[in-house]
Write a protein that holds these residues in place. Structure first.
Motif, mmCIF file in Angstrom:
data_model
loop_
_atom_site.group_PDB
_atom_site.id
_atom_site.type_symbol
_atom_site.label_atom_id
_atom_site.label_comp_id
_atom_site.label_asym_id
_atom_site.label_seq_id
_atom_site.Cartn_x
_atom_site.Cartn_y
_atom_site.Cartn_z
ATOM 1 N N GLY A 143 0.827 -1.192 0.000
ATOM 2 C CA GLY A 143 0.000 0.000 0.000
ATOM 3 C C GLY A 143 0.863 1.245 0.000
ATOM 4 O O GLY A 143 1.945 1.263 0.593
ATOM 5 N N GLN A 144 0.398 2.292 -0.667
ATOM 6 C CA GLN A 144 1.132 3.546 -0.726
ATOM 7 C C GLN A 144 0.209 4.712 -0.387
ATOM 8 O O GLN A 144 -0.976 4.694 -0.706
ATOM 9 C CB GLN A 144 1.715 3.770 -2.126
ATOM 10 C CG GLN A 144 2.795 2.796 -2.529
ATOM 11 C CD GLN A 144 3.341 3.093 -3.915
ATOM 12 O OE1 GLN A 144 2.725 3.816 -4.703
ATOM 13 N NE2 GLN A 144 4.508 2.548 -4.218
ATOM 14 N N VAL A 145 0.771 5.717 0.264
ATOM 15 C CA VAL A 145 0.090 6.988 0.474
ATOM 16 C C VAL A 145 1.037 8.072 -0.012
ATOM 17 O O VAL A 145 2.153 8.211 0.515
ATOM 18 C CB VAL A 145 -0.277 7.205 1.956
ATOM 19 C CG1 VAL A 145 -0.856 8.605 2.160
ATOM 20 C CG2 VAL A 145 -1.272 6.157 2.418
ATOM 21 N N GLY A 146 0.623 8.796 -1.031
ATOM 22 C CA GLY A 146 1.516 9.772 -1.631
ATOM 23 C C GLY A 146 2.697 9.077 -2.300
ATOM 24 O O GLY A 146 2.609 7.936 -2.731
ATOM 25 N N THR A 147 3.814 9.757 -2.335
ATOM 26 C CA THR A 147 5.011 9.206 -2.983
ATOM 27 C C THR A 147 6.085 8.817 -1.980
ATOM 28 O O THR A 147 7.148 8.335 -2.375
ATOM 29 C CB THR A 147 5.598 10.230 -3.964
ATOM 30 O OG1 THR A 147 5.938 11.428 -3.246
ATOM 31 C CG2 THR A 147 4.599 10.558 -5.065
ATOM 32 N N ARG A 148 5.814 8.989 -0.674
ATOM 33 C CA ARG A 148 6.866 8.791 0.316
ATOM 34 C C ARG A 148 6.584 7.685 1.317
ATOM 35 O O ARG A 148 7.474 7.298 2.058
ATOM 36 C CB ARG A 148 7.108 10.102 1.072
ATOM 37 C CG ARG A 148 7.488 11.258 0.167
ATOM 38 C CD ARG A 148 7.651 12.534 0.961
ATOM 39 N NE ARG A 148 8.749 12.463 1.910
ATOM 40 C CZ ARG A 148 9.025 13.404 2.797
ATOM 41 N NH1 ARG A 148 8.261 14.485 2.864
ATOM 42 N NH2 ARG A 148 10.039 13.273 3.624
ATOM 43 N N LEU A 149 5.358 7.196 1.350
ATOM 44 C CA LEU A 149 5.008 6.173 2.332
ATOM 45 C C LEU A 149 4.550 4.905 1.636
ATOM 46 O O LEU A 149 3.652 4.925 0.794
ATOM 47 C CB LEU A 149 3.883 6.667 3.253
ATOM 48 C CG LEU A 149 4.238 7.774 4.237
ATOM 49 C CD1 LEU A 149 2.997 8.226 4.973
ATOM 50 C CD2 LEU A 149 5.293 7.290 5.218
ATOM 51 N N GLN A 150 5.168 3.787 2.014
ATOM 52 C CA GLN A 150 4.786 2.488 1.464
ATOM 53 C C GLN A 150 4.829 1.452 2.570
ATOM 54 O O GLN A 150 5.729 1.452 3.403
ATOM 55 C CB GLN A 150 5.721 2.083 0.328
ATOM 56 C CG GLN A 150 5.390 0.708 -0.271
ATOM 57 C CD GLN A 150 6.201 0.410 -1.509
ATOM 58 O OE1 GLN A 150 6.148 1.139 -2.499
ATOM 59 N NE2 GLN A 150 6.980 -0.664 -1.454
ATOM 60 N N THR A 151 3.857 0.552 2.565
ATOM 61 C CA THR A 151 3.783 -0.499 3.575
ATOM 62 C C THR A 151 4.727 -1.652 3.246
ATOM 63 O O THR A 151 5.147 -1.810 2.094
ATOM 64 C CB THR A 151 2.362 -1.077 3.669
ATOM 65 O OG1 THR A 151 2.083 -1.815 2.464
ATOM 66 C CG2 THR A 151 1.325 0.012 3.855
ATOM 67 N N PRO A 152 5.040 -2.482 4.224
ATOM 68 C CA PRO A 152 5.680 -3.759 3.908
ATOM 69 C C PRO A 152 4.713 -4.615 3.088
ATOM 70 O O PRO A 152 3.491 -4.415 3.148
ATOM 71 C CB PRO A 152 5.929 -4.394 5.284
ATOM 72 C CG PRO A 152 5.751 -3.294 6.272
ATOM 73 C CD PRO A 152 4.809 -2.311 5.671
#
Length: 267
Positions: free
Chosen positions: A113-122
């Motif tokens: 999962g991603q939020v914006g361009t800077r946060l991504q889940t394992p």
């Protein structure tokens, strides 16, 4: 055989750590809406049936979810995450615009999962399986606590089950992985028996039990469709104990044969 994986049912997270937006000079930067962290992906179930949509334990179609968290630790729900299937090669699941996961091929899918361009889940794992239709005991449903071994005061009996899918024109009946099996102590005989808490408990493969009483437990079927928990007791002060093991298909409907009732005696 393991406990349901993190993220494999409501209110559990698919992982153990929050994802931070990155560090600069010791500070946590924030994204729009004040988001500083995101949760791992929340899955309604550890598995989805081939050709069906991911559902929760009641059979309700449920989308993939994740939440934002601000610097104060408060949940930020009004974010728009992007979910991406990363399993390769070939199809495993596909995602709809409303973040529903549909099983395309019997295999394990990985999703981020991603939020914006800077946060991504394992990566979160989601098994695509055949829809199960039956559960049966793989150990005796009537047994006796063995005499405790030297130096021990408790004895243990295994309570095994097998979850299977029906045969098809090209396949035989087969075990189904990632199905949650729920165990519970349902009756103790005689009813007047007084047994201190934690002296009669359902334990996992490592000997742990669920607080506060240890009288309920869950397991998730392995690749062969097998699940098991053990009943541990000081075999004194009661005659027998009844334990139920129940499981549903991936539409929330009880499987044929569920619940299974095990009776373990002390005499």
């Amino acid at each position: 055989m393991t406990d349901p994986r993190p993220g494999s049912f409501p209110a559990r997270l698919a992982g153990v750590a929050l994802v931070v937006a990155g560090l600069a000079c010791g500070e946590v930067p924030t994204l729009p809406e004040g988001v500083a962290y995101i949760s791992p992906i929340i899955l309604a179930s550890p598995a989805v049936a081939l050709g069906d949509t991911l559902r929760d334990s009641l059979g309700v179609v449920t989308p993939l979810k994740l939440y934002g968290i601000d610097n104060s630790g408060d949940t930020v729900r009004n974010i728009t995450p992007l979910f991406i299937v990363t399993s390769i090669p070939g199809q495993s699941v596909h995602l709809t615009p409303t973040n529903l996961a549909i099983g395309d091929s019997v295999r394990t899918a990985t999703i981020v999962g991603q939020v914006g361009t800077r946060l991504q889940t394992p990566p979160a794992s989601l098994d695509v399986v055949l829809q199960p239709d039956s559960v049966s005991a793989s150990t005796s449903t009537s047994s006796r606590f063995p005499v405790p071994t030297a130096g021990e005061v408790t004895s243990v009996v295994s309570l095994g089950v097998s979850v299977t899918s029906p045969p098809t024109s090209t396949t035989q009946r087969a075990g189904v992985k990632s199905i949650i099996v729920r165990y519970a102590v349902t009756r103790i005989f005689p009813a007047t028996a007084s047994i201190p808490d934690t002296t009669l408990v359902l334990i996992d493969d490592t000997g742990r039990f669920r607080l506060p009483t240890g009288r309920a437990a869950t397991d998730t079927t392995d690749a062969a469709g097998s699940a098991s928990r053990r009943i541990r007791a000081i075999p004194l002060g009661f005659d027998s104990v009844e334990v139920s093991a129940s499981a549903n298909n991936l539409k929330g409907i009880p499987l044929k044969g569920s619940p299974i009732r095990f009776v373990v005696t002390t005499k």
